[in-house]
Design a protein around this motif. Structure first.
Motif, short mmCIF file in Angstrom:
data_model
loop_
_atom_site.label_atom_id
_atom_site.label_comp_id
_atom_site.label_asym_id
_atom_site.label_seq_id
_atom_site.Cartn_x
_atom_site.Cartn_y
_atom_site.Cartn_z
N GLN A 267 0.83 -1.20 0.00
CA GLN A 267 0.00 0.00 0.00
C GLN A 267 0.87 1.25 0.00
OE1 GLN A 267 -1.21 2.51 2.33
NE2 GLN A 267 -3.12 2.99 1.29
N GLN A 268 1.95 1.22 0.75
CA GLN A 268 2.87 2.34 0.76
C GLN A 268 3.51 2.53 -0.61
OE1 GLN A 268 3.57 4.51 3.47
NE2 GLN A 268 4.45 5.67 1.76
N ALA A 269 3.89 1.43 -1.25
CA ALA A 269 4.49 1.52 -2.58
C ALA A 269 3.51 2.11 -3.58
CB ALA A 269 4.96 0.13 -3.03
N GLY A 270 2.24 1.70 -3.49
CA GLY A 270 1.23 2.26 -4.39
C GLY A 270 1.07 3.75 -4.18
N CYS A 271 1.01 4.18 -2.93
CA CYS A 271 0.88 5.61 -2.64
C CYS A 271 2.11 6.39 -3.11
CB CYS A 271 0.64 5.83 -1.15
SG CYS A 271 -0.98 5.26 -0.57
N ASP A 272 3.29 5.79 -2.94
CA ASP A 272 4.53 6.45 -3.36
C ASP A 272 4.60 6.62 -4.87
OD1 ASP A 272 5.37 6.63 -0.74
OD2 ASP A 272 6.70 4.89 -0.85
N ALA A 273 3.87 5.78 -5.61
CA ALA A 273 3.90 5.84 -7.07
C ALA A 273 3.01 6.95 -7.63
CB ALA A 273 3.47 4.49 -7.66
N GLN A 281 -1.89 2.52 -14.28
CA GLN A 281 -1.32 1.18 -14.14
C GLN A 281 0.01 1.20 -13.38
OE1 GLN A 281 -0.70 -0.61 -17.99
NE2 GLN A 281 1.02 0.71 -18.51
N ASP A 282 0.69 2.33 -13.35
CA ASP A 282 1.93 2.42 -12.56
C ASP A 282 1.64 2.23 -11.07
OD1 ASP A 282 3.51 2.89 -14.79
OD2 ASP A 282 3.37 5.08 -14.60
N VAL A 283 0.51 2.75 -10.60
CA VAL A 283 0.13 2.59 -9.20
C VAL A 283 -0.16 1.13 -8.91
CG1 VAL A 283 -1.52 3.26 -7.41
CG2 VAL A 283 -0.77 4.94 -9.13
N ASP A 284 -0.90 0.49 -9.81
CA ASP A 284 -1.21 -0.93 -9.65
C ASP A 284 0.07 -1.77 -9.66
OD1 ASP A 284 -3.45 -3.13 -9.81
OD2 ASP A 284 -1.98 -3.69 -11.34
N ARG A 285 0.94 -1.47 -10.59
CA ARG A 285 2.18 -2.25 -10.72
C ARG A 285 3.04 -2.13 -9.47
NH1 ARG A 285 3.98 -0.68 -16.96
NH2 ARG A 285 2.56 -2.14 -18.02
N ALA A 286 3.12 -0.92 -8.92
CA ALA A 286 3.98 -0.71 -7.74
C ALA A 286 3.49 -1.52 -6.56
CB ALA A 286 4.01 0.77 -7.39
N ALA A 287 2.18 -1.51 -6.31
CA ALA A 287 1.64 -2.28 -5.19
C ALA A 287 1.71 -3.78 -5.46
CB ALA A 287 0.19 -1.86 -4.95
N ILE A 301 -6.41 -10.35 -5.76
CA ILE A 301 -7.37 -10.73 -6.80
C ILE A 301 -8.24 -9.58 -7.30
CG2 ILE A 301 -7.41 -13.16 -6.10
CD1 ILE A 301 -9.91 -12.59 -4.46
N HIS A 302 -7.85 -8.36 -7.05
CA HIS A 302 -8.63 -7.24 -7.57
C HIS A 302 -7.68 -6.11 -7.94
CE1 HIS A 302 -7.97 -5.19 -3.71
NE2 HIS A 302 -8.45 -6.26 -3.08
N ARG A 303 -8.23 -5.09 -8.59
CA ARG A 303 -7.44 -3.91 -8.96
C ARG A 303 -6.94 -3.21 -7.70
NH1 ARG A 303 -13.16 -1.56 -10.94
NH2 ARG A 303 -13.90 -0.85 -8.90
N THR A 304 -5.95 -2.35 -7.87
CA THR A 304 -5.39 -1.63 -6.72
C THR A 304 -6.25 -0.46 -6.29
OG1 THR A 304 -3.13 -2.33 -7.17
CG2 THR A 304 -3.39 -0.26 -5.99
N GLY A 305 -7.07 0.08 -7.18
CA GLY A 305 -7.87 1.22 -6.76
C GLY A 305 -8.90 1.66 -7.75
N HIS A 306 -9.76 2.57 -7.31
CA HIS A 306 -10.84 3.13 -8.11
C HIS A 306 -10.99 4.60 -7.78
CE1 HIS A 306 -13.33 3.33 -4.46
NE2 HIS A 306 -12.84 2.15 -4.16
N GLY A 307 -11.51 5.36 -8.73
CA GLY A 307 -11.78 6.76 -8.48
C GLY A 307 -12.92 6.94 -7.48
N PRO A 336 -4.42 -2.37 -1.92
CA PRO A 336 -4.01 -3.75 -2.19
C PRO A 336 -4.46 -4.67 -1.06
CG PRO A 336 -2.17 -2.48 -1.34
CD PRO A 336 -3.29 -1.50 -1.57
N GLY A 337 -4.52 -5.95 -1.38
CA GLY A 337 -4.91 -6.93 -0.37
C GLY A 337 -4.37 -8.31 -0.69
N ILE A 338 -4.36 -9.14 0.31
CA ILE A 338 -4.01 -10.57 0.17
C ILE A 338 -5.15 -11.36 0.80
CG2 ILE A 338 -2.46 -12.41 0.93
CD1 ILE A 338 -0.17 -10.38 0.87
N TYR A 339 -5.64 -12.36 0.06
CA TYR A 339 -6.80 -13.13 0.50
C TYR A 339 -6.49 -14.62 0.43
CZ TYR A 339 -8.51 -8.52 -0.56
OH TYR A 339 -8.65 -7.15 -0.60
N LEU A 340 -6.35 -15.25 1.58
CA LEU A 340 -6.00 -16.66 1.67
C LEU A 340 -7.28 -17.45 1.89
CD1 LEU A 340 -2.81 -16.35 3.92
CD2 LEU A 340 -2.98 -16.33 1.42
#
Length: 373
Positions: A267-273, A281-287, A301-307, A336-340
């Motif tokens: 999540q931090q990496a996504g925000c930093d991007a 897609q750069d934000v998604d890729r970073a996270a 299993i989902h996108r990193t974010g939405h407007g 971002p998330g992880i779902y086990l």
């Protein structure tokens, strides 16, 4: 944030409609048809209930905007904040509303239509005007509402701060021995207490239910040892909040803490991007890179974010393949998330706006794994 922001004026709505008509022309459209829903609220301040009676805002560059409304709803439309910038054209029961609307479209052309327009209304127009064609606004003008002005940002910041206050308070309640639905009700009450006019969702995913990203709070009794995904939001001053934090009942296992640490780093990496000129897609890729490198890529299993804006989900979307450049004023989630499956899930979410130099979060509660009772 305290106080009520100044209302949008007729001039604000006039500028929005002019910009929308200009964008439509630049996209090769003859005009726009806007039905009741978020686009109509954004463009005019008018928020009728969608019914079988046709209501359409008709926009075309170089023409005055016209709002076609049922006669019995015309008084409410005339009192909308954006009404002074509009021409009202009403129709009465017994008239053909499509015949009333058709002359505004010149009988031909390709028009953008709001996504939530009723099929019966669009098909009625097509019967009246067989030489017209239509495209969804999300496809034709995906960035119509994406870039917020200063007063919109003020409202989004206030909504985010209110959601943060709700999270701070929910940490004080008891979780163990209560149903997910009980905690969800607490969250809804807190959002309303801190100024939300509307609660859109209160996800409480405990234990294995947390592995379902959109689990609706149910009757499962929360137990000690559960990881719990909390995701909640709604509207304040007409603009959305949406935040997620993951908490644990009692001390977590080493694995649970590790997974949470991975998501927090992602999540931090996504925000930093987030910065002007980067793409969605750069934000998604970073996270996603952080989670994949830790060996959990298949469990994100989902996108990193939405407007977010007058609705809690709208363009732009932070997902691979979305090459829309980020510009100052855009607002979206980074979540971002992880779902086990069958075990637990973790998600951390903040709303972020693009600034001239990077990104600014509208959610500022701690992102560490909180321990609750």
């Amino acid at each position: 944030m305290s106080g009520t922001p100044a209302p949008f004026t007729a001039d604000d709505y006039r500028a929005r409609m002019e910009r929308a008509a200009r964008s439509a022309a630049e996209a090769g459209l003859s005009g726009l048809l806007v039905a009741p829903g978020p686009d109509l609220v954004y463009l005019t301040g008018y928020q009728p209930v969608a019914t079988e009676r046709l209501t359409f805002l008709v926009l075309a560059e170089g023409r005055d905007p016209v709002l076609v409304v049922p006669t019995l709803e015309a008084p409410d439309a005339a009192h909308a904040a954006g009404a002074p910038a509009l021409t009202l054209r009403d129709w009465t029961d017994g008239q053909d509303p499509y015949a009333v609307t058709a002359p505004l479209l010149d009988g031909k052309g390709r028009f953008g239509v709001s996504d939530n327009a009723w099929a019966m209304h669009l098909l009625g127009l097509q019967r009246q005007l067989p030489d017209t064609s239509y495209v969804a606004l999300t496809e034709a003008l995906p960035m119509l509402r994406a870039v917020k002005d200063a007063r919109e940002l003020e409202r989004l910041a206030a909504a985010g701060a209110a959601a943060d206050e709700a999270y701070d308070e929910i940490l004080k309640v008891r979780f163990a021995g209560r149903r997910e639905s009980d905690v969800a009700a607490d969250l809804a009450s807190l959002l309303l207490r801190f100024g939300h006019s509307q609660v859109d969702f209160t996800v409480v995913g405990s234990g294995p239910n947390g592995a379902n990203p959109h689990h609706e709070a149910g009757d499962r009794t929360i137990e000690r040892g559960d990881m719990i995904v909390l995701d909640f939001g709604g509207l304040k001053h007409g603009y959305g909040s949406d935040t997620s934090r993951t908490v644990h009942v009692g001390e977590p296992s080493d694995e649970e803490q590790h997974v949470h640490n991975v998501v927090r780093a992602a999540q931090q990496a996504g925000c930093d991007a987030v910065r002007p000129g980067a793409t969605c897609q750069d934000v998604d890729r970073a996270a996603r890179k952080v989670i994949a490198s830790a060996g959990y890529g298949e469990y994100f299993i989902h996108r990193t974010g939405h407007g977010i804006g007058v609705t809690t989900h709208e363009p732009p979307y932070m997902i691979e393949g979305e090459e829309q450049p980020l510009v100052p004023g855009m607002c979206f989630s980074v979540e971002p998330g992880i779902y086990l499956p069958g075990r637990f899930g973790v998600r951390i979410e903040d709303i972020v706006t693009v600034t001239e130099s990077g990104g600014r979060r509208f959610n500022n509660t701690p992102r560490e794994l909180a321990i609750v009772d």
